[in-house]
Design a protein around this motif. Sequence first.
Motif, PDB file in Angstrom:
ATOM      1  N   PRO A 135      40.856  47.308  45.326  1.00 55.19           N
ATOM      2  CA  PRO A 135      40.546  45.898  45.463  1.00 55.19           C
ATOM      3  C   PRO A 135      41.428  45.186  44.382  1.00 55.19           C
ATOM      4  O   PRO A 135      42.086  45.787  43.572  1.00 55.19           O
ATOM      5  N   VAL A 136      41.664  43.800  44.693  1.00 50.60           N
ATOM      6  CA  VAL A 136      42.609  43.110  43.802  1.00 50.60           C
ATOM      7  C   VAL A 136      41.453  42.137  42.750  1.00 50.60           C
ATOM      8  O   VAL A 136      40.718  41.459  43.476  1.00 50.60           O
ATOM      9  N   SER A 137      41.516  42.587  41.501  1.00 49.16           N
ATOM     10  CA  SER A 137      40.564  41.540  40.644  1.00 49.16           C
ATOM     11  C   SER A 137      41.316  40.742  40.193  1.00 49.16           C
ATOM     12  O   SER A 137      42.353  40.374  40.360  1.00 49.16           O
ATOM     13  N   ASP A 162      57.579  39.876  46.172  1.00 46.31           N
ATOM     14  CA  ASP A 162      57.409  38.644  45.549  1.00 46.31           C
ATOM     15  C   ASP A 162      56.125  38.202  45.165  1.00 46.31           C
ATOM     16  O   ASP A 162      55.378  37.941  45.971  1.00 46.31           O
ATOM     17  N   PRO A 163      56.054  37.996  43.763  1.00 49.00           N
ATOM     18  CA  PRO A 163      54.777  37.567  43.207  1.00 49.00           C
ATOM     19  C   PRO A 163      53.993  36.085  43.869  1.00 49.00           C
ATOM     20  O   PRO A 163      52.941  36.175  44.183  1.00 49.00           O
ATOM     21  N   ALA A 214      46.652  38.678  37.251  1.00 48.37           N
ATOM     22  CA  ALA A 214      47.460  38.431  35.912  1.00 48.37           C
ATOM     23  C   ALA A 214      48.807  39.160  35.719  1.00 48.37           C
ATOM     24  O   ALA A 214      49.731  38.757  34.961  1.00 48.37           O
ATOM     25  N   TYR A 215      48.779  40.230  36.651  1.00 49.17           N
ATOM     26  CA  TYR A 215      49.951  41.053  36.301  1.00 49.17           C
ATOM     27  C   TYR A 215      50.938  40.848  37.528  1.00 49.17           C
ATOM     28  O   TYR A 215      51.750  41.690  37.870  1.00 49.17           O
ATOM     29  N   ALA A 216      50.519  40.005  38.367  1.00 51.34           N
ATOM     30  CA  ALA A 216      51.189  39.829  39.740  1.00 51.34           C
ATOM     31  C   ALA A 216      52.833  39.894  39.459  1.00 51.34           C
ATOM     32  O   ALA A 216      53.564  40.320  40.431  1.00 51.34           O
ATOM     33  N   PHE A 227      59.091  44.624  40.853  1.00 52.31           N
ATOM     34  CA  PHE A 227      59.677  46.067  40.616  1.00 52.31           C
ATOM     35  C   PHE A 227      59.589  47.083  41.785  1.00 52.31           C
ATOM     36  O   PHE A 227      60.238  47.909  41.816  1.00 52.31           O
ATOM     37  N   CYS A 228      58.531  46.891  42.673  1.00 57.69           N
ATOM     38  CA  CYS A 228      58.254  47.817  43.643  1.00 57.69           C
ATOM     39  C   CYS A 228      57.592  47.225  44.953  1.00 57.69           C
ATOM     40  O   CYS A 228      56.654  46.381  44.571  1.00 57.69           O
TER      41      CYS A 228
END
Length: 314
Positions: free
Chosen positions: A178-180, A138-139, A185-187, A192-193
Motif C-alpha cells: 500500500p502507499v502511505s 514520473d513523480p 513524501a519520497y515520490a 530512478f526506477c
Amino acid sequence: MHAERVGGHLAGRGARVTVFDPQDFPVSARLDLVYLANEPVRRVLRCADGTVDLDAVTALWWRRPMPPAPYPELTDPAVAAYTAKECESLVTDLWENLPCRQLPARESVFRRAGRKASQLALAAELGFSIPETAITTDPESFLDFRDRHDGRIVTKPLYIPWIDDVGGHLHVNRLCEPVSTRDVAYADGLRFCPVIVQERIPKRLELRVTIVGDRVFTAEIHSQTANRSSLDWRRYDTRVTPYRVHRLPDEIAERCLALTRRLGLAYGAIDLILTPDGRHVFLEINPNAQWLWIEDLTGLPISAAICDFLLEGP
C-alpha cells in the motif's frame, strides 16, 4: 520438490527422466553439438544422469534452471564471467532449437510472456477487467494517479520482486504494497526506477488459475480472513487462510486459455481477484510459477496434468 513430484509421475509411467541443471555445465556436465556434411545434427548431453541423445528427447520441461557456472580454478573474474556467458549462450541456443514439446514454452517465449506491461495490455484486449494502472518514473504522474483514486493505491515491482546484497543474500523482498502518506513524501525517488501503480481492488476471494495445456485448475484463496495475507496472498498464512477448489465460469476459463495461447505458453499461473460484486479482475500471469503448495492444499492434480502433457510427445 516440483521436479521430484513430476519426475516420480513420469517414472511411474515408464518414461526415462533426465534431470540436468545448466549450473553443472561445463564443470560436471558435457555438451557435444556436431555438424557434418550430409549427416543429421548430433547433439549429446553427458551429465550425472547418464548420456542423452538430445535429438531423441520427446519433451523438455524448464523448472527454473540456474545459469552455467565457471570452473572454480578460473580466478580472474573477467575470464570466469566470459566463460559463463559463452556456456549460457550455448545452452540457451540448444534448448531453443530442440524439436520437442516444451513446457512452459521455448525459453525466448516464456521470458517474453513474463513482461507485465504486455500482459496487462493483452488481458484487456481479451476482455478481462484489469485494475486502473500507471507504470511510470514520473513523480507527478504518480501523484495525479494517487489523487484520482483518493490514495487507495498499491505499488508493485515491474519485474524482480527482490534485491540481493553483494554477498548474494536476500536483502529485500518486495510484493504488493500500500502507499502511505509517508511514502508520498519520497515520490521523487520514482525517477530512478519504473514502478507499477494500481488502484486497490476490493476482494472477496483471490484466485490462482493454473493452466496446463488445455486444462484449467482453479484454487480460491480466502486471503481476507487474515491480516497478513489480505493485501497479497503471497504473505502466506496457511494456518488460518482457507484454500479450496474453485469453479470458474466458462467464459473466464476460456479467457484464461486464450491468454496462454496468445502468449505461446503451455503452462501459466494466472492471478485473479473475485470482487464482492462478482467481477473477475486480472492481475498477472507467471509463466513458470510454483504450484505444489496449491496441489497439496486442494488436491488439484496439477503434477499429473504436467506429466500427461509431457508424455503426449511432439
